[in-house]
Write a protein that holds these residues in place. Structure first.
Motif, short mmCIF file in Angstrom:
data_model
loop_
_atom_site.label_atom_id
_atom_site.label_comp_id
_atom_site.label_asym_id
_atom_site.label_seq_id
_atom_site.Cartn_x
_atom_site.Cartn_y
_atom_site.Cartn_z
N THR A 101 -6.38 -9.42 -10.34
CA THR A 101 -5.79 -8.84 -9.20
C THR A 101 -4.98 -7.62 -9.47
O THR A 101 -5.01 -6.54 -8.91
CB THR A 101 -5.23 -9.79 -8.25
N VAL A 102 -4.10 -7.86 -10.36
CA VAL A 102 -3.24 -6.83 -10.78
C VAL A 102 -3.95 -5.65 -11.42
O VAL A 102 -3.54 -4.45 -11.00
CB VAL A 102 -2.00 -7.34 -11.52
N CYS A 103 -4.63 -6.10 -12.23
CA CYS A 103 -5.51 -4.91 -12.89
C CYS A 103 -6.31 -4.15 -12.04
O CYS A 103 -6.62 -2.91 -12.03
CB CYS A 103 -6.19 -5.74 -14.00
N LEU A 109 -4.71 3.67 -9.42
CA LEU A 109 -4.00 4.64 -9.70
C LEU A 109 -4.63 5.89 -10.45
O LEU A 109 -4.21 6.75 -10.57
CB LEU A 109 -2.62 4.07 -10.72
N ILE A 110 -5.81 5.38 -10.91
CA ILE A 110 -6.72 6.66 -11.64
C ILE A 110 -6.93 7.82 -10.60
O ILE A 110 -6.84 8.90 -10.77
CB ILE A 110 -8.08 5.84 -11.79
N ALA A 119 -5.89 3.16 -20.27
CA ALA A 119 -5.48 2.66 -21.68
C ALA A 119 -4.08 2.18 -21.33
O ALA A 119 -3.57 1.40 -21.94
CB ALA A 119 -5.44 3.79 -22.64
N VAL A 120 -3.07 2.79 -20.38
CA VAL A 120 -1.82 2.24 -20.07
C VAL A 120 -2.17 0.95 -19.57
O VAL A 120 -1.19 -0.07 -19.76
CB VAL A 120 -1.06 3.25 -19.11
N GLY A 121 -2.81 0.65 -18.58
CA GLY A 121 -3.22 -0.54 -17.83
C GLY A 121 -3.50 -1.71 -18.63
O GLY A 121 -2.87 -2.76 -18.71
N PHE A 159 5.56 6.57 -16.33
CA PHE A 159 4.09 6.67 -15.58
C PHE A 159 4.08 6.50 -14.02
O PHE A 159 3.21 7.05 -13.34
CB PHE A 159 3.09 5.50 -16.31
N THR A 160 5.16 5.82 -13.41
CA THR A 160 5.31 5.85 -12.00
C THR A 160 5.74 7.14 -11.56
O THR A 160 5.23 7.63 -10.61
CB THR A 160 6.19 4.61 -11.58
#
Length: 295
Positions: A101-103, A109-110, A119-121, A159-160
């Motif tokens: 769910t989180v992913c 955000l892409i 890659a960050v995710g 990144f935020t």
């Protein structure tokens, strides 16, 4: 509320969640400082950060139980799987279900940051599990505190901020503040491992507290707070009104008092201190948000 529901809430470790909230709140301040605050990506990042921390907490309970690293009656907060409040199968399903769910939410955000954010995710997802399991579990080898600096400080703040500003020009502010948040977050883990040192040593879990001993961990707690403050000053000294620097004075005084309590407390007495360390981190992030918005 049923006992089962209470067990799941305990497993989330609500007292530690200010750690993940603090990074995104600080990032909101950074974005606002550059006149680029955007509510939608901020809220998605907040959900992603908090969700990833809960995944890590669930995974820690499940894999420590499976690997025989938890025992009943430990000094820390009650572990639902070990104590029989939650079945291992249910915890495993919750861990990977929430991770998916989180992913899925993070993929949105892409739209603001580009495909490279995948890659960050992936790195965050691997950390959430790799903290407790895998070929080289970070928490078992004294690397937990370093991982917290990176994944609860550097990654969420930078990144935020990026997905809101869509520019790297924010780094002079965001980078030192990300380190500050990371060192504050590491102190939450310092308290946790300081408390659990005897239990962890007995099961062969080589946390930093087991490797270094409690006196060194107490010194690390103190040092982390001063390093965090130094990073804050690097980012804000020339950017915010001097009146707002009273927040820095308040932070370091409260940090000093918490350190004094750490040195005197033992066992379960350290549980409230863990929550207070997390709340101090959150309070510092709110102070930075307000100070940067007003700058």
């Amino acid at each position: 509320m049923t006992e089962k529901a209470k067990a799941w809430i305990r497993a989330m470790r609500l007292h530690t969640l200010p750690v993940s909230v603090a990074g995104t709140v600080t990032a909101a301040g950074c974005a606002a400082h550059y006149h680029s605050f955007s509510l939608a990506p901020f809220l998605i990042c907040l959900f992603f950060a908090v969700g990833a921390q809960i995944v890590s907490n669930f995974a820690n309970e499940y894999f420590d139980y499976v690997n025989g690293l938890d025992r009943k009656g430990r000094e820390g907060f009650r572990r639902g799987v070990t104590e029989g409040d939650i079945s291992p199968r249910a915890m495993r399903a919750a861990t990977f279900g929430l991770l998916c769910t989180v992913c899925a939410a993070g993929c949105s955000l892409i739209w603001w940051g580009g495909w490279w954010l995948l890659a960050v995710g992936v790195a965050v997802a691997l950390f959430a599990l790799g903290y407790s399991t895998g070929p080289y579990p970070l928490s078992h080898h004294g690397l937990g505190e370093i991982a917290v600096v990176i994944f609860f400080g550097v990654v969420p703040v930078i990144f935020t901020t990026y997905v809101q500003t869509q520019s790297w020009q924010m780094l002079p502010v965001a980078l030192p503040l990300s380190l500050a948040v990371g060192f504050m977050g590491a102190n939450v883990l310092v308290v946790n491992n300081y408390r659990d040192a005897d239990d962890d040593r007995a099961v062969g879990k080589r946390t930093l507290a087991v490797r270094w001993g409690r006196p060194a961990m107490a010194r690390l707690y103190l040092i982390n707070g001063f390093v965090a403050l130094a990073c804050v000053e690097v980012a804000t000294a020339l950017r915010i009104d001097p009146v707002w620097q009273l927040g820095a004075l308040a932070y370091i005084n409260i940090h000093w008092m918490l350190w004094q309590r750490l040195r005197r407390a033992e066992g379960a007495e350290l549980n409230p201190l863990l929550g207070k360390t997390a709340m101090l981190m959150f309070a510092a992030s709110v102070w930075l948000l307000l100070a940067l918005c007003m700058a």
